[in-house]
Design a protein around this motif. Structure first.
Motif, short mmCIF file in Angstrom:
data_model
loop_
_atom_site.label_atom_id
_atom_site.label_comp_id
_atom_site.label_asym_id
_atom_site.label_seq_id
_atom_site.Cartn_x
_atom_site.Cartn_y
_atom_site.Cartn_z
N HIS A 71 0.92 -1.46 0.12
CA HIS A 71 0.21 0.08 -0.05
C HIS A 71 0.85 1.27 -0.02
N ASP A 74 2.10 1.56 -3.42
CA ASP A 74 0.97 2.15 -4.54
C ASP A 74 0.83 3.40 -4.43
N MET A 75 0.28 3.77 -2.92
CA MET A 75 -0.37 5.66 -2.78
C MET A 75 1.38 6.56 -3.54
N ARG A 79 0.89 7.99 -6.93
CA ARG A 79 1.19 9.52 -6.13
C ARG A 79 -0.43 9.86 -5.37
N TYR A 80 -1.11 9.13 -4.92
CA TYR A 80 -2.13 9.55 -4.09
C TYR A 80 -2.32 9.69 -2.40
N PHE A 81 -3.26 9.83 -1.39
CA PHE A 81 -2.97 9.70 -0.25
C PHE A 81 -4.01 9.49 0.71
N LYS A 82 -4.32 8.05 0.58
CA LYS A 82 -5.60 7.69 1.22
C LYS A 82 -5.66 6.21 1.74
N HIS A 83 -6.31 5.80 2.46
CA HIS A 83 -6.60 4.62 2.81
C HIS A 83 -7.62 3.56 1.69
N SER A 85 -8.00 2.52 -2.06
CA SER A 85 -6.88 3.28 -2.63
C SER A 85 -7.54 3.43 -4.54
N TYR A 148 6.17 7.34 2.68
CA TYR A 148 4.83 7.33 2.70
C TYR A 148 4.92 5.88 3.90
#
Length: 156
Positions: A71, A74-75, A79-83, A85, A148
């Motif tokens: 995870h 993957d983040m 380029r995302y930051f969330k629980h 996906s 991350y």
């Protein structure tokens, strides 16, 4: 003088712990990513916070760490930051896909390039993250990649 002696003894005792020992828990082979030292340090600091609150240490679980590591990567990669996906997968989906059985699960994430101490400090200042760290979870996995960080927790 006694205080200095006790502090020195504590430093000496900490210095003789084998690498991979997190409050008496063998973490050899527990962490999947390239940044194993950060993962180990995060778990050590989380267990230290639990100890301050008279809670048992979390056991390190290699399967949970692999999920957490994936995870984190993957983040960073997307380029995302969330629980959740971008394809809609939650921590619970990731656990189910890996065949992990649990009674309760939780996940803490952080985007922080300042290191493990800073990450755990941020989590302890957040009521939800703190609740996870000081909860009745029994096992943890940690992933870390390019700033991350993921702490995945379960109660079996």
């Amino acid at each position: 003088m006694k205080r200095v002696t006790c502090a020195l003894l504590l430093v000496i005792m900490i210095g003789v712990l084998p690498r991979g020992a997190v409050f008496g828990i063998d973490t050899g082979g527990c962490f999947a990513g390239a940044d194993r030292s950060t993962c180990e340090e995060i778990l050590t600091l989380v267990n230290r916070e639990r100890g301050k609150n008279n809670l048992p240490p979390l056991g390190c679980d290699g399967a949970l760490s692999a999920i957490a590591q994936n995870h984190a990567e993957d983040m960073a990669g997307r380029r995302y930051f969330k629980h959740i996906s971008p394809d809609g997968r939650s921590p619970f989906d990731r656990l189910a896909e890996a065949g992990i059985h649990y009674r309760r699960a939780g996940e803490n994430i952080a985007l922080n390039r300042e290191g493990a101490h800073s990450v755990v400090k941020l989590w302890m200042r957040s009521s939800g993250h703190r609740k996870n760290i000081l909860g009745d979870f029994t096992k943890a996995g940690v992933g870390s990649y390019r700033g991350y960080h993921v702490l995945l927790l379960i109660k079996e």
